[in-house]
Design an enzyme around this catalytic site. Structure first.
Site, PDB file in Angstrom:
ATOM      1  N   THR A  34      26.487   9.811   3.329  1.00  0.00           N
ATOM      2  CA  THR A  34      26.669   9.867   4.783  1.00  0.00           C
ATOM      3  C   THR A  34      26.451   8.449   5.313  1.00  0.00           C
ATOM      4  O   THR A  34      25.442   7.821   4.959  1.00  0.00           O
ATOM      5  CB  THR A  34      25.636  10.853   5.380  1.00  0.00           C
ATOM      6  OG1 THR A  34      25.794  12.107   4.712  1.00  0.00           O
ATOM      7  CG2 THR A  34      25.831  11.046   6.871  1.00  0.00           C
ATOM      8  N   ASN A  82      19.676  17.684   4.979  1.00  0.00           N
ATOM      9  CA  ASN A  82      19.595  18.269   3.638  1.00  0.00           C
ATOM     10  C   ASN A  82      18.152  18.422   3.163  1.00  0.00           C
ATOM     11  O   ASN A  82      17.890  18.650   1.985  1.00  0.00           O
ATOM     12  CB  ASN A  82      20.403  17.426   2.647  1.00  0.00           C
ATOM     13  CG  ASN A  82      21.901  17.568   2.888  1.00  0.00           C
ATOM     14  OD1 ASN A  82      22.343  18.571   3.433  1.00  0.00           O
ATOM     15  ND2 ASN A  82      22.663  16.568   2.492  1.00  0.00           N
TER      16      ASN A  82
END
Ligand code: ADP
Ligand code: MG
Length: 313
Positions: free
Chosen positions: A189, A157
């Protein structure tokens, strides 16, 4: 053509013609990446020939993991607008919505994910790590100063633009916090989860978590950039999660032998289990790791000193 920018705060039903609106304005090209709830494609603005990245979110295929509800995407958009205008944060250019799809048009990051860049070079030098991490910390400082916690910081990201500068993206889990607000839900995550996020979900009387979780994720990212593997990884996920909760990691793998003390010291201060004892973003940016570069002024001073010494001789 209806875009959400024009009727920002209006709670209207999705416009069935908006997908057509997107196709009228942009030409769709190849896939750049995929997330759990979206496909991102390169697109070209027909009128200008400029390239962008369109994140296409399918609202009709709601899966258990990728709960891409209309409200969730609206929140992502609102946060993207809130954090806009910083050099290390992705710029949202345009929004279109239909009854089943939402199109988010972003500035294009030609060099893709930091994750793929790391995979291609295996490890980053201290100098490159310093360059990247300074930008990540500065971008994150801006996000936090807007009262927003990102909650999914990881190399997938973090995008890289034409000049290999950082653009923090994917505000799909981001949340605006009220002053002093604590969060309790489990999202993110696994390898990047902070100990307090896990504690909150395992213990009845845990106090919740807040901004500090993003700083922990920075520690995991910085460790991974320097040696190419993450600090808490274990093939059995339960053991990995236990390692995170106990802050159990080491600098013993052979790759660490070539890394100097200062980045290790900063990682130690980022990966502190107690969020209240963890280094702040301001302190991290003032850490010797970032001060060890010779500034331009120092460099000129050094040259002038040498010059005058040579002259006198
Ligand atoms: P998700 O919420 O589904 O994870 P992301 O916003 O993280 O969606 O986008 C998924 C992937 O698409 C990213 O990891 C990246 O590979 C690619 N991507 C997203 N935005 C851009 C962009 N602006 N430029 C280039 N690639 C992008
Ligand atoms: Mg993502």
């Amino acid at each position: 053509m209806k875009t959400m920018a024009k009727e920002e705060e209006e709670d209207h039903l999705p416009d069935k013609d908006a997908a057509k609106g997107f196709y009228a304005k942009y030409e769709m090209k190849e896939i750049l990446g995929k997330g759990i709830s979206s496909t991102v494609r390169r697109c070209i603005e027909k009128e200008t020939g400029r390239e962008y990245a369109a994140k296409i979110i399918d609202l009709s295929t709601e899966t258990e993991e990728g709960a891409s509800s209309y409200e969730a995407v609206k929140q992502e958009i609102s946060i993207l607008r809130h954090v806009a205008g910083h050099p290390y944060i992705i710029e949202l250019q345009d929004v279109f919505e239909s009854s089943t799809f939402i199109f988010l048009v972003f500035e294009l990051c030609k060099h893709g994910e930091l994750f793929d860049y790391l995979t291609s070079v295996v490890t980053l030098s201290e100098k490159k790590t310093r360059y990247i991490m300074r930008q990540v910390f500065e971008g994150l400082e801006h996000i936090h100063s807007c009262g927003i916690v990102h909650r999914d910081l990881k190399p997938e990201n973090i995008l890289l633009d034409d000049n290999l500068n950082v653009k923090i993206t994917d505000f799909g889990f981001a949340k605006k916090l009220a002053p002093g607000e604590q969060l309790f839900d489990l999202c993110g995550t696994p390898g990047y989860l902070a100990p307090e996020t896990l504690r909150t979900n395992m213990l009845e009387d845990a106090p919740g978590y807040s901004y500090h979780i993003d700083i922990w994720a920075c520690g995991v990212i910085m460790y991974t950039l320097l040696v190419g593997c993450p600090p808490f990884w274990h093939r059995k996920q339960m053991i990995m999660l236990r390692n995170i909760m106990e802050g159990k990691y080491s600098f013993t793998s052979p790759e660490w032998a070539d890394v100097s003390e200062s980045p290790k010291d900063l990682i130690r201060k980022l990966l502190v289990v107690d969020p209240n004892k963890r280094i702040s973003l301001g302190e991290a940016l003032r850490h010797p790791f970032f001060l060890s570069v010779v500034s331009f002024e120092n460099f000129i001073y050094f040259i002038l000193m040498r010059f005058s010494v040579t002259e006198r001789n």
